[in-house]
Design an enzyme around this catalytic site. Sequence first.
Site, PDB file in Angstrom:
ATOM      1  N   SER A  55       0.805  -1.223   0.000  1.00 16.49           N
ATOM      2  CA  SER A  55       0.000   0.000   0.000  1.00 16.49           C
ATOM      3  C   SER A  55       0.838   1.275   0.000  1.00 16.49           C
ATOM      4  O   SER A  55       0.452   2.266  -0.625  1.00 16.49           O
ATOM      5  CB  SER A  55      -0.984  -0.009   1.171  1.00 16.49           C
ATOM      6  OG  SER A  55      -0.320  -0.252   2.387  1.00 16.49           O
ATOM      7  N   CYS A  85      -6.830  -6.383  -0.407  1.00 15.80           N
ATOM      8  CA  CYS A  85      -5.667  -6.333   0.482  1.00 15.80           C
ATOM      9  C   CYS A  85      -5.053  -4.926   0.523  1.00 15.80           C
ATOM     10  O   CYS A  85      -5.666  -4.031   1.094  1.00 15.80           O
ATOM     11  CB  CYS A  85      -4.670  -7.410   0.066  1.00 15.80           C
ATOM     12  SG  CYS A  85      -3.568  -7.852   1.423  1.00 15.80           S
ATOM     13  N   ARG A 111      -2.861  -2.648   9.311  1.00 13.19           N
ATOM     14  CA  ARG A 111      -1.952  -3.269   8.320  1.00 13.19           C
ATOM     15  C   ARG A 111      -1.131  -4.384   8.942  1.00 13.19           C
ATOM     16  O   ARG A 111      -0.738  -4.306  10.102  1.00 13.19           O
ATOM     17  CB  ARG A 111      -0.959  -2.234   7.799  1.00 13.19           C
ATOM     18  CG  ARG A 111      -1.470  -1.345   6.731  1.00 13.19           C
ATOM     19  CD  ARG A 111      -0.377  -0.402   6.281  1.00 13.19           C
ATOM     20  NE  ARG A 111       0.638  -1.076   5.476  1.00 13.19           N
ATOM     21  CZ  ARG A 111       1.846  -0.572   5.236  1.00 13.19           C
ATOM     22  NH1 ARG A 111       2.207   0.579   5.757  1.00 13.19           N
ATOM     23  NH2 ARG A 111       2.703  -1.239   4.497  1.00 13.19           N
ATOM     24  N   ILE A 140      -2.265 -12.792   2.222  1.00 14.31           N
ATOM     25  CA  ILE A 140      -0.825 -12.559   2.108  1.00 14.31           C
ATOM     26  C   ILE A 140      -0.468 -11.285   2.865  1.00 14.31           C
ATOM     27  O   ILE A 140      -0.809 -10.176   2.431  1.00 14.31           O
ATOM     28  CB  ILE A 140      -0.385 -12.432   0.638  1.00 14.31           C
ATOM     29  CG1 ILE A 140      -0.786 -13.684  -0.127  1.00 14.31           C
ATOM     30  CG2 ILE A 140       1.127 -12.214   0.546  1.00 14.31           C
ATOM     31  CD1 ILE A 140      -0.536 -13.607  -1.613  1.00 14.31           C
ATOM     32  N   HIS A 176      -7.113 -12.411  -1.312  1.00 11.99           N
ATOM     33  CA  HIS A 176      -6.851 -12.299  -2.755  1.00 11.99           C
ATOM     34  C   HIS A 176      -7.628 -13.341  -3.557  1.00 11.99           C
ATOM     35  O   HIS A 176      -7.082 -14.394  -3.881  1.00 11.99           O
ATOM     36  CB  HIS A 176      -5.367 -12.533  -3.035  1.00 11.99           C
ATOM     37  CG  HIS A 176      -4.464 -11.467  -2.520  1.00 11.99           C
ATOM     38  ND1 HIS A 176      -4.036 -10.412  -3.287  1.00 11.99           N
ATOM     39  CD2 HIS A 176      -3.902 -11.304  -1.306  1.00 11.99           C
ATOM     40  CE1 HIS A 176      -3.237  -9.643  -2.573  1.00 11.99           C
ATOM     41  NE2 HIS A 176      -3.138 -10.157  -1.360  1.00 11.99           N
ATOM     42  N   GLU A 178      -8.152 -13.327  -6.610  1.00 10.43           N
ATOM     43  CA  GLU A 178      -7.509 -13.473  -7.927  1.00 10.43           C
ATOM     44  C   GLU A 178      -6.375 -14.486  -7.906  1.00 10.43           C
ATOM     45  O   GLU A 178      -5.869 -14.864  -8.960  1.00 10.43           O
ATOM     46  CB  GLU A 178      -7.023 -12.100  -8.436  1.00 10.43           C
ATOM     47  CG  GLU A 178      -5.734 -11.561  -7.825  1.00 10.43           C
ATOM     48  CD  GLU A 178      -5.885 -11.012  -6.397  1.00 10.43           C
ATOM     49  OE1 GLU A 178      -6.966 -11.144  -5.795  1.00 10.43           O
ATOM     50  OE2 GLU A 178      -4.892 -10.461  -5.883  1.00 10.43           O
TER      51      GLU A 178
HETATM   52  N1  GLN Z   1       0.976  -5.787   3.722  1.00  7.22           N
HETATM   53  C1  GLN Z   1       0.670  -5.077   2.521  1.00  7.22           C
HETATM   54  C2  GLN Z   1       0.458  -3.592   2.807  1.00  7.22           C
HETATM   55  O1  GLN Z   1       0.465  -3.172   3.923  1.00  7.22           O
HETATM   56  C3  GLN Z   1      -0.549  -5.633   1.810  1.00  7.22           C
HETATM   57  C4  GLN Z   1      -0.256  -7.017   1.297  1.00  7.22           C
HETATM   58  C5  GLN Z   1      -1.077  -7.432   0.138  1.00  7.22           C
HETATM   59  O2  GLN Z   1      -1.655  -6.634  -0.586  1.00  7.22           O
HETATM   60  N2  GLN Z   1      -1.085  -8.722  -0.075  1.00  7.22           N
HETATM   61  O3  GLN Z   1       0.288  -2.873   1.892  1.00  7.22           O
END
Ligand code: GLN
Length: 221
Positions: A55, A85, A111, A140, A176, A178
């Site tokens: 992010s 995510c 996060r 993830i 996710h 996808e």
């Molecule tokens: N940990 C990531 C973040 O803070 C997000 C991980 C993801 O999009 N799989 O942006």
Amino acid sequence: MSATAGSSPVGVLDLQGGVQEHLDHLRRLGVPGRPVKRAAELEGLAGLIVPGGESTCLSRLLTIFDLREPIEQAYRGGLKLWGTCAGAILLARENLGETPYFGLIDIAVSRNAFGSQLESFNRAALVPAVAREPVPLTFIRAPKILRVGSGVRVLLQLDDYIAAAEDERILVTVFHPELTPSLAFHRYFARKCGLNPTGTDDAGLDPDWTPLSWTRFSSHA
Ligand code: GLN
């Protein structure tokens, strides 16, 4: 799954993260998809997917590519949004201990709430609004949604966190879809965008699906 009736495309923000995987899922549903790197590419979209990735990185690229204001403007004009995510983090109104980015949906996220990349995991769950059968979910280094505001509907609550939610115009998932063989969330978002992907409300498992890009490595191990 067969084709969507003549319809506007769904865009996938193409700056970083799981872009091709989302486009591939849309294609499998017969939904026209379009990578979006420039403001002009937002024109005529029914919806925009803000993919997972990282992010902080995505927020910097959105600013560098001058996409923040055009996306906000398109949203005000009716564009539907789906954040997966990192995308959900960017759309959240509250990002614990950090500055929110778009702040367009009234949710609070934390996060990396599961720990490091090594704490990533797969599981399956029933998401009644989305499919009649359990769908596979891939987390993830995911955030947790800790709170939703009054206009936000929880689609999936797991343990001590919310994993999927929506308001009138925005869908957020901390996992996710996808990266799984299930097309169910993409079908759900396409319908939210006013499109008409055919197919039943089952888990949308595509038997021909194979992982793309970096996820291929796992099958070579
Ligand atoms: N940990 C990531 C973040 O803070 C997000 C991980 C993801 O999009 N799989 O942006």
